[in-house]
Design an enzyme around this catalytic site. Structure first.
Site, mmCIF file in Angstrom:
data_model
loop_
_atom_site.group_PDB
_atom_site.id
_atom_site.type_symbol
_atom_site.label_atom_id
_atom_site.label_comp_id
_atom_site.label_asym_id
_atom_site.label_seq_id
_atom_site.Cartn_x
_atom_site.Cartn_y
_atom_site.Cartn_z
ATOM 1 N N GLY A 47 45.466 27.162 54.407
ATOM 2 C CA GLY A 47 45.493 25.517 53.888
ATOM 3 C C GLY A 47 46.555 25.111 53.995
ATOM 4 C CD GLU A 102 50.729 29.135 50.861
ATOM 5 O OE1 GLU A 102 50.034 28.697 50.483
ATOM 6 O OE2 GLU A 102 50.235 30.191 50.296
ATOM 7 C CG ASP A 103 47.893 25.307 50.556
ATOM 8 O OD1 ASP A 103 48.640 26.135 50.822
ATOM 9 O OD2 ASP A 103 46.890 25.401 50.298
ATOM 10 C CG ASP A 106 46.697 28.747 41.611
ATOM 11 O OD1 ASP A 106 46.717 29.081 40.162
ATOM 12 O OD2 ASP A 106 45.423 29.005 41.945
ATOM 13 C CE LYS A 134 45.654 24.405 40.386
ATOM 14 N NZ LYS A 134 44.299 25.433 40.991
ATOM 15 C CG PHE A 155 39.096 23.929 41.817
ATOM 16 C CD1 PHE A 155 38.903 23.019 43.461
ATOM 17 C CD2 PHE A 155 39.420 25.005 42.015
ATOM 18 C CE1 PHE A 155 38.910 24.383 44.095
ATOM 19 C CE2 PHE A 155 39.283 26.121 42.489
ATOM 20 C CZ PHE A 155 39.089 25.033 43.951
ATOM 21 C CB VAL A 156 43.975 19.941 43.833
ATOM 22 C CG1 VAL A 156 44.375 19.762 42.572
ATOM 23 C CG2 VAL A 156 45.647 21.265 43.715
ATOM 24 C CG ASP A 162 39.189 25.913 50.681
ATOM 25 O OD1 ASP A 162 40.264 26.519 49.961
ATOM 26 O OD2 ASP A 162 38.495 27.215 50.361
ATOM 27 N NE ARG A 168 39.582 25.833 54.523
ATOM 28 C CZ ARG A 168 40.847 26.493 53.612
ATOM 29 N NH1 ARG A 168 41.533 26.092 53.170
ATOM 30 N NH2 ARG A 168 40.185 27.422 53.582
HETATM 31 C C1 PRP Z 1 46.102 29.492 49.094
HETATM 32 C C2 PRP Z 1 46.798 28.638 48.968
HETATM 33 C C3 PRP Z 1 48.294 29.940 48.744
HETATM 34 C C4 PRP Z 1 47.627 30.616 47.693
HETATM 35 C C5 PRP Z 1 47.767 30.630 46.682
HETATM 36 O O1 PRP Z 1 45.227 30.142 49.837
HETATM 37 O O2 PRP Z 1 46.173 28.319 50.192
HETATM 38 O O3 PRP Z 1 48.262 30.292 50.163
HETATM 39 O O4 PRP Z 1 46.286 29.836 47.694
HETATM 40 O O5 PRP Z 1 47.653 30.825 45.375
HETATM 41 P P1 PRP Z 1 48.437 32.089 45.177
HETATM 42 O O6 PRP Z 1 49.713 31.585 44.075
HETATM 43 O O7 PRP Z 1 48.037 32.547 43.539
HETATM 44 O O8 PRP Z 1 48.412 33.282 45.528
HETATM 45 P P2 PRP Z 1 43.375 30.915 49.954
HETATM 46 O O9 PRP Z 1 44.067 32.548 49.679
HETATM 47 O O10 PRP Z 1 42.768 30.319 49.120
HETATM 48 O O11 PRP Z 1 43.257 30.363 51.594
HETATM 49 P P3 PRP Z 1 43.003 29.363 52.090
HETATM 50 O O12 PRP Z 1 44.500 29.405 52.572
HETATM 51 O O13 PRP Z 1 42.540 30.076 53.742
HETATM 52 O O14 PRP Z 1 42.701 28.108 51.326
#
Ligand code: PRP
Length: 183
Positions: A47, A102-103, A106, A134, A155-156, A162, A168
């Site tokens: 991400g 980090e993107d 959550d 978030k 849900f963004v 993604d 993405r």
């Molecule tokens: C997403 C995002 C962060 C993580 C945050 O990754 O990129 O790394 O979730 O969530 P959290 O705070 O609940 O841990 P994801 O596992 O969806 O993989 P991606 O980066 O490949 O989309």
């Protein structure tokens, strides 16, 4: 706008402006490393890839880039709480100033897992920057050097984020229509 997107939360221009500000802040924070070997920016794939590609071009310091792939949830719209390493760093971070990019934060589980793991490798410092933070009930608190935007609990997608590996490449961040993930 993509037909699966309900509305745009952060436009391309807003993202670009905020990323520039975040880059300036990182440059200022680590200015005293400029005569040494600068910082190591770690992207948490997949991400963060787009955010980091833009961010590093707004940091005026020597820097290295490295990547980790972690997974906190699969194709579901909510976090399952699982974190696992899919790809580790390629280089040592011992004695280095590390910035994890980090993107999105959550549940906070990914960083709760990653920060202690990297601390064991004896970096000089570890900081976190996140484009989106978030607003989630029960979130694990994560100290950030800076965050881009306080994001509503929707849900963004887009700008690296993604749903089921799609969206993405959208240049903006938007809220996904619920009917897309409630199918
Ligand atoms: C997403 C995002 C962060 C993580 C945050 O990754 O990129 O790394 O979730 O969530 P959290 O705070 O609940 O841990 P994801 O596992 O969806 O993989 P991606 O980066 O490949 O989309």
């Amino acid at each position: 706008m993509h037909p699966d997107v309900k509305n745009i939360l952060y436009s391309e221009e807003e993202l670009s402006q905020r990323v520039r500000e975040m880059g300036a802040l990182i440059t200022e924070r680590f200015a005293d490393t400029a005569n040494d070997n600068g910082i190591v920016v770690i992207s948490v794939l997949r991400g963060a890839a787009i955010f980091v590609a833009d961010l590093v071009r707004c940091i005026d310091l020597p820097l290295e880039m490295d990547y980790m792939a972690l997974s906190s949830y699969g194709n579901e719209a909510t976090s399952s709480g699982r974190v696992r390493i899919e790809k580790d760093l390629s280089t040592s971070i011992e004695g280095r100033h590390v910035v994890i990019a980090e993107d999105i934060i959550d549940s906070g589980q990914t960083l709760q897992y990653l920060i202690p793991l990297l601390k064991k490798r004896n970096p000089a410092s570890i900081d976190v920057v996140a484009l989106l933070h978030k607003e989630v009930e029960g979130q694990i608190p994560v100290d950030c050097l800076c965050t881009g935007f306080e994001c509503p609990n929707e849900f963004v997608v887009g700008y690296g984020l993604d749903y089921a590996q799609k969206y993405r490449n959208l240049p903006y961040i938007g809220i996904l229509k619920p009917e897309v993930y409630q199918k």
